[in-house]
Design a protein around this motif. Structure first.
Motif, PDB file in Angstrom:
ATOM      1  N   THR A  10      24.528   5.580  -1.401  1.00 48.59           N
ATOM      2  CA  THR A  10      23.330   6.235  -0.880  1.00 48.59           C
ATOM      3  C   THR A  10      22.168   5.264  -1.042  1.00 48.59           C
ATOM      4  O   THR A  10      22.323   4.186  -1.623  1.00 48.59           O
ATOM      5  CB  THR A  10      23.029   7.552  -1.628  1.00 48.59           C
ATOM      6  N   ASP A  11      20.997   5.657  -0.576  1.00 49.86           N
ATOM      7  CA  ASP A  11      19.834   4.783  -0.748  1.00 49.86           C
ATOM      8  C   ASP A  11      19.374   4.717  -2.193  1.00 49.86           C
ATOM      9  O   ASP A  11      18.616   3.830  -2.571  1.00 49.86           O
ATOM     10  CB  ASP A  11      18.687   5.198   0.166  1.00 49.86           C
ATOM     11  N   GLU A  12      19.873   5.616  -3.028  1.00 49.26           N
ATOM     12  CA  GLU A  12      19.453   5.665  -4.424  1.00 49.26           C
ATOM     13  C   GLU A  12      20.510   5.171  -5.414  1.00 49.26           C
ATOM     14  O   GLU A  12      20.175   4.682  -6.483  1.00 49.26           O
ATOM     15  CB  GLU A  12      19.086   7.099  -4.802  1.00 49.26           C
ATOM     16  N   LYS A  13      21.793   5.341  -5.080  1.00 54.61           N
ATOM     17  CA  LYS A  13      22.820   5.031  -6.075  1.00 54.61           C
ATOM     18  C   LYS A  13      24.181   4.796  -5.425  1.00 54.61           C
ATOM     19  O   LYS A  13      24.363   5.030  -4.236  1.00 54.61           O
ATOM     20  CB  LYS A  13      22.931   6.155  -7.100  1.00 54.61           C
ATOM     21  N   ILE A  14      25.098   4.330  -6.249  1.00 53.91           N
ATOM     22  CA  ILE A  14      26.495   4.161  -5.856  1.00 53.91           C
ATOM     23  C   ILE A  14      27.316   5.087  -6.748  1.00 53.91           C
ATOM     24  O   ILE A  14      27.202   5.041  -7.973  1.00 53.91           O
ATOM     25  CB  ILE A  14      26.970   2.707  -6.046  1.00 53.91           C
ATOM     26  N   VAL A  15      28.108   5.930  -6.111  1.00 61.00           N
ATOM     27  CA  VAL A  15      28.971   6.859  -6.838  1.00 61.00           C
ATOM     28  C   VAL A  15      30.400   6.547  -6.436  1.00 61.00           C
ATOM     29  O   VAL A  15      30.682   6.341  -5.250  1.00 61.00           O
ATOM     30  CB  VAL A  15      28.631   8.328  -6.476  1.00 61.00           C
ATOM     31  N   HIS A  16      31.302   6.497  -7.397  1.00 60.02           N
ATOM     32  CA  HIS A  16      32.689   6.201  -7.054  1.00 60.02           C
ATOM     33  C   HIS A  16      33.618   7.051  -7.899  1.00 60.02           C
ATOM     34  O   HIS A  16      33.278   7.465  -9.001  1.00 60.02           O
ATOM     35  CB  HIS A  16      32.997   4.711  -7.219  1.00 60.02           C
ATOM     36  N   ARG A  17      34.783   7.299  -7.325  1.00 59.91           N
ATOM     37  CA  ARG A  17      35.791   8.071  -8.042  1.00 59.91           C
ATOM     38  C   ARG A  17      37.169   7.621  -7.586  1.00 59.91           C
ATOM     39  O   ARG A  17      37.394   7.389  -6.399  1.00 59.91           O
ATOM     40  CB  ARG A  17      35.631   9.554  -7.762  1.00 59.91           C
ATOM     41  N   TYR A  18      38.061   7.493  -8.529  1.00 62.65           N
ATOM     42  CA  TYR A  18      39.457   7.154  -8.237  1.00 62.65           C
ATOM     43  C   TYR A  18      40.220   8.452  -8.002  1.00 62.65           C
ATOM     44  O   TYR A  18      40.144   9.383  -8.805  1.00 62.65           O
ATOM     45  CB  TYR A  18      40.069   6.390  -9.415  1.00 62.65           C
ATOM     46  N   TYR A  19      40.934   8.521  -6.889  1.00 57.65           N
ATOM     47  CA  TYR A  19      41.755   9.679  -6.530  1.00 57.65           C
ATOM     48  C   TYR A  19      43.216   9.253  -6.492  1.00 57.65           C
ATOM     49  O   TYR A  19      43.531   8.197  -5.921  1.00 57.65           O
ATOM     50  CB  TYR A  19      41.405  10.197  -5.128  1.00 57.65           C
ATOM     51  N   LYS A  48      33.581  18.178  -3.625  1.00 54.01           N
ATOM     52  CA  LYS A  48      32.400  18.782  -3.008  1.00 54.01           C
ATOM     53  C   LYS A  48      31.129  17.972  -3.267  1.00 54.01           C
ATOM     54  O   LYS A  48      30.302  17.809  -2.380  1.00 54.01           O
ATOM     55  CB  LYS A  48      32.240  20.215  -3.502  1.00 54.01           C
ATOM     56  N   GLU A  49      30.969  17.445  -4.467  1.00 47.79           N
ATOM     57  CA  GLU A  49      29.772  16.675  -4.803  1.00 47.79           C
ATOM     58  C   GLU A  49      29.593  15.485  -3.865  1.00 47.79           C
ATOM     59  O   GLU A  49      28.488  15.211  -3.388  1.00 47.79           O
ATOM     60  CB  GLU A  49      29.846  16.200  -6.254  1.00 47.79           C
ATOM     61  N   MET A  50      30.680  14.788  -3.563  1.00 48.52           N
ATOM     62  CA  MET A  50      30.587  13.632  -2.655  1.00 48.52           C
ATOM     63  C   MET A  50      30.272  14.083  -1.230  1.00 48.52           C
ATOM     64  O   MET A  50      29.452  13.471  -0.553  1.00 48.52           O
ATOM     65  CB  MET A  50      31.867  12.808  -2.691  1.00 48.52           C
ATOM     66  N   VAL A  51      30.926  15.120  -0.791  1.00 51.98           N
ATOM     67  CA  VAL A  51      30.670  15.638   0.561  1.00 51.98           C
ATOM     68  C   VAL A  51      29.211  16.073   0.687  1.00 51.98           C
ATOM     69  O   VAL A  51      28.552  15.792   1.691  1.00 51.98           O
ATOM     70  CB  VAL A  51      31.642  16.795   0.894  1.00 51.98           C
ATOM     71  N   ASP A  52      28.687  16.733  -0.333  1.00 53.62           N
ATOM     72  CA  ASP A  52      27.290  17.170  -0.319  1.00 53.62           C
ATOM     73  C   ASP A  52      26.335  15.979  -0.270  1.00 53.62           C
ATOM     74  O   ASP A  52      25.344  16.006   0.440  1.00 53.62           O
ATOM     75  CB  ASP A  52      26.986  18.037  -1.545  1.00 53.62           C
ATOM     76  N   MET A  53      26.629  14.913  -1.016  1.00 52.55           N
ATOM     77  CA  MET A  53      25.768  13.718  -0.976  1.00 52.55           C
ATOM     78  C   MET A  53      25.793  13.075   0.402  1.00 52.55           C
ATOM     79  O   MET A  53      24.771  12.598   0.880  1.00 52.55           O
ATOM     80  CB  MET A  53      26.212  12.712  -2.038  1.00 52.55           C
ATOM     81  N   LEU A  54      26.955  13.072   1.035  1.00 53.29           N
ATOM     82  CA  LEU A  54      27.039  12.517   2.393  1.00 53.29           C
ATOM     83  C   LEU A  54      26.206  13.340   3.364  1.00 53.29           C
ATOM     84  O   LEU A  54      25.535  12.795   4.229  1.00 53.29           O
ATOM     85  CB  LEU A  54      28.498  12.481   2.862  1.00 53.29           C
ATOM     86  N   ALA A  55      26.265  14.649   3.225  1.00 53.34           N
ATOM     87  CA  ALA A  55      25.522  15.543   4.117  1.00 53.34           C
ATOM     88  C   ALA A  55      24.012  15.316   3.981  1.00 53.34           C
ATOM     89  O   ALA A  55      23.279  15.359   4.974  1.00 53.34           O
ATOM     90  CB  ALA A  55      25.870  16.997   3.825  1.00 53.34           C
ATOM     91  N   LYS A  56      23.536  15.069   2.765  1.00 52.24           N
ATOM     92  CA  LYS A  56      22.103  14.818   2.534  1.00 52.24           C
ATOM     93  C   LYS A  56      21.647  13.554   3.234  1.00 52.24           C
ATOM     94  O   LYS A  56      20.515  13.441   3.654  1.00 52.24           O
ATOM     95  CB  LYS A  56      21.828  14.696   1.034  1.00 52.24           C
ATOM     96  N   GLN A  57      22.518  12.552   3.311  1.00 49.38           N
ATOM     97  CA  GLN A  57      22.155  11.261   3.906  1.00 49.38           C
ATOM     98  C   GLN A  57      22.145  11.304   5.421  1.00 49.38           C
ATOM     99  O   GLN A  57      21.531  10.461   6.046  1.00 49.38           O
ATOM    100  CB  GLN A  57      23.119  10.184   3.421  1.00 49.38           C
ATOM    101  N   ASN A  58      22.857  12.257   6.016  1.00 48.30           N
ATOM    102  CA  ASN A  58      22.956  12.297   7.489  1.00 48.30           C
ATOM    103  C   ASN A  58      22.034  13.273   8.102  1.00 48.30           C
ATOM    104  O   ASN A  58      21.246  13.907   7.879  1.00 48.30           O
ATOM    105  CB  ASN A  58      24.383  12.641   7.911  1.00 48.30           C
TER     106      ASN A  58
END
Length: 174
Positions: free
Chosen positions: A143-152, A164-174
């Motif tokens: 994002t413009d503020e941070k990098i978030v990562h997760r191993y699946y 859900k947290e990642m999907v929500d962050m993507l929605a905020k950016q678009n």
């Protein structure tokens, strides 16, 4: 055949520790010389930066580098005999963003840490595991503020998708 089907076919060529593009009957034993092509540093944006004398900028114009890269591909495609393969090394783009994290692999297990404010992230393997992690992939959200990562794990990503947290962050950016 659609482009996606053709692209998908490229990835299905590797089976049983063999890349079918290199047929075992033809490639198993040495049969003589071959050649491959190595290209380096298309570094889109550097030509303008170098021309204006400011190599810290210039990542806004890629036209000349795109033309040169297309010329390289066309030249390779015209060769006869064809090269065995082509490998591209070095810098792909000249953009120099502030680096906040470095992602790597090869350790076949998840690991990482921090050094002088730089996060080092090592992702475990899709293939052979040398630790306790499951076969998987790392999803990296920028994002413009941070990098978030997760191993699946592959099973988790296939059955549940992104959390859900990642999907929500993507929605905020678009």
């Amino acid at each position: 055949m659609s482009v996606m089907a053709a692209v998908g076919d490229v990835f299905r060529r590797a089976r049983g520790r063999t890349l079918t593009a290199f047929r075992q009957g033809d490639e198993y034993q040495w049969k003589g010389p071959f050649y491959f092509i190595q290209g380096a540093d298309p570094q889109f944006g550097l030509i303008k930066a170098w021309a204006v004398g400011n190599t810290g900028s210039g990542d806004d114009e890629w036209g000349e580098e795109i033309k040169l890269t297309e010329q390289a591909v066309q030249a390779i495609n015209k060769l006869n005999p064809k090269p065995k393969f082509f490998v591209l090394c070095g810098d792909l783009i000249h953009g120099m963003p502030g680096v906040k994290a470095v992602f790597s692999g090869h350790y076949h297990r998840n690991a990482g840490g921090w050094y002088r404010g730089l996060e080092m992230v090592v992702s475990s393997a899709i293939g052979c595991q040398l630790g306790e992690d499951k076969h998987g992939l790392r999803v990296v959200l920028v994002t413009d503020e941070k990098i978030v990562h997760r191993y699946y794990s592959l099973d988790e990503l296939s059955s549940q998708g992104l959390e859900k947290e990642m999907v929500d962050m993507l929605a905020k950016q678009n």
